[in-house]
Design a protein around this motif. Sequence first.
Motif: not given
Length: 176
Positions: A13-19, A39-43, A48-50
């Motif tokens: 989860m700590r990879d969220l911003q970089h991912y 389609s699941r990473t537009k914001t 984060e949910q993805f």
Amino acid sequence: MTFDNFSIRLLEMRDLQHYYAMVENNRKRLEDFFTGTVSRTKTISETEQFLKELLQKCGERLYFPFVIENLETKELVGFIDIKNIDWNIPKAELGCYTDENYAGKGITSKAFSLVVDHCFSHFGFVKLFLRTHESNSAAQKLAEKSGFQIEGKIRKDYKTTSGQVVDLLYYGRIKA
């Protein structure tokens, strides 16, 4: 797993911003054949949910998401996933993409080979496979360089983001 200045490890989860940044930087390149990701990473919140869902599947041993991290910059430069796992055989499909800024430098080849070895030694898979569109010569070269052999073409096997249903080339590798 490490090589040169890179690490291959499970997504966290700590990879969220970089991912999110990696997907956003490569969105156009990914849109046809990484439909779910795009389609699941537009914001950030959708991403984060993805990622939470991916990590839940990982905990259930249904899916394993690996990232390739530049150890100097901490950037994520690639993604390799183990999916469509069938523990009865056991076999799994591999998929991957690389950040455009790191493509063509041999990073993905080295990382992919290490993950393939890990799949056989750690998970005990007896077969690995990957599917790719015939226009993706980089994926075909990666497969062949990693010891995969073409097993055939699967007709009408994938729906692109635009809704087109396309044929895919199927590559397989058996545990030696």
